[in-house]
Design a protein around this motif. Structure first.
Motif, mmCIF file in Angstrom:
data_model
loop_
_atom_site.group_PDB
_atom_site.id
_atom_site.type_symbol
_atom_site.label_atom_id
_atom_site.label_comp_id
_atom_site.label_asym_id
_atom_site.label_seq_id
_atom_site.Cartn_x
_atom_site.Cartn_y
_atom_site.Cartn_z
ATOM 1 N N LEU A 25 2.454 1.769 -3.385
ATOM 2 C CA LEU A 25 1.476 2.293 -4.345
ATOM 3 C C LEU A 25 1.225 3.775 -4.110
ATOM 4 O O LEU A 25 1.079 4.550 -5.055
ATOM 5 N N LYS A 26 1.160 4.180 -2.860
ATOM 6 C CA LYS A 26 0.944 5.591 -2.550
ATOM 7 C C LYS A 26 2.136 6.431 -3.005
ATOM 8 O O LYS A 26 1.966 7.526 -3.512
ATOM 9 N N LEU A 27 3.332 5.916 -2.815
ATOM 10 C CA LEU A 27 4.528 6.657 -3.224
ATOM 11 C C LEU A 27 4.668 6.716 -4.741
ATOM 12 O O LEU A 27 5.104 7.716 -5.281
ATOM 13 N N ALA A 28 4.285 5.634 -5.414
ATOM 14 C CA ALA A 28 4.405 5.590 -6.872
ATOM 15 C C ALA A 28 3.294 6.366 -7.555
ATOM 16 O O ALA A 28 3.422 6.746 -8.717
ATOM 17 N N LYS A 29 2.188 6.607 -6.858
ATOM 18 C CA LYS A 29 1.033 7.308 -7.413
ATOM 19 C C LYS A 29 0.638 6.745 -8.753
ATOM 20 O O LYS A 29 0.771 7.390 -9.789
ATOM 21 N N PRO A 30 0.119 5.496 -8.768
ATOM 22 C CA PRO A 30 -0.236 4.859 -10.042
ATOM 23 C C PRO A 30 -1.366 5.600 -10.744
ATOM 24 O O PRO A 30 -2.210 6.205 -10.111
ATOM 25 N N THR A 31 -1.324 5.542 -12.041
ATOM 26 C CA THR A 31 -2.372 6.169 -12.833
ATOM 27 C C THR A 31 -3.005 5.133 -13.737
ATOM 28 O O THR A 31 -2.401 4.116 -14.065
ATOM 29 N N VAL A 32 -4.214 5.417 -14.131
ATOM 30 C CA VAL A 32 -4.918 4.525 -15.045
ATOM 31 C C VAL A 32 -4.796 5.150 -16.433
ATOM 32 O O VAL A 32 -5.128 6.305 -16.635
ATOM 33 N N GLY A 33 -4.322 4.374 -17.394
ATOM 34 C CA GLY A 33 -4.060 4.932 -18.717
ATOM 35 C C GLY A 33 -5.031 4.557 -19.752
ATOM 36 O O GLY A 33 -5.921 3.878 -19.805
ATOM 37 N N TRP A 35 0.831 -1.202 0.000
ATOM 38 C CA TRP A 35 0.000 0.000 0.000
ATOM 39 C C TRP A 35 0.870 1.259 0.000
ATOM 40 O O TRP A 35 0.625 2.197 -0.739
ATOM 41 N N ILE A 36 1.921 1.246 0.827
ATOM 42 C CA ILE A 36 2.819 2.396 0.891
ATOM 43 C C ILE A 36 3.521 2.605 -0.449
ATOM 44 O O ILE A 36 3.616 3.729 -0.935
#
Length: 102
Positions: A94-102, A91-92
């Protein structure tokens, strides 16, 4: 293989987590829903990937009630949920990477 997808709609972009079992997916869900950043109108869903079947879906407070939590923070019976450090680290990251939906 990761059979379940946990999708948390809490901010501008959804957060995605994958889990192998329903129990692991619910552990991820509880971790996210009981975090200090979670709000009562946030929505979370757990989907079985192979069939696209929705296992759980609802707003934060409704799901916490469903999972038998008191005061939206403390589990009634912690022994029924197996928490590990792995979901927290995922979870951490993912929060740091700030995933985006493309």
């Amino acid at each position: 293989m990761k059979n379940y997808l946990v999708v948390y709609y809490g901010r501008m972009k959804p957060t995605f987590l994958y889990a192998s079992t329903v129990e692991e997916a619910r552990s991820y869900a509880l971790m996210v829903l009981t975090s200090q950043y979670s709000r009562s109108n946030d929505v979370l869903s757990i989907v079985e990937v192979s069939t696209d079947a929705v296992v759980d879906y609802g707003k934060r407070d409704d799901l916490l009630d469903k999972y038998n939590l008191i005061e939206k923070q403390v589990p009634v019976a912690r022994s029924t949920w197996s928490f590990s450090l792995k979901p927290v680290l995922n979870w951490i990251s993912l929060k740091l990477a700030k995933p985006t939906v493309g």
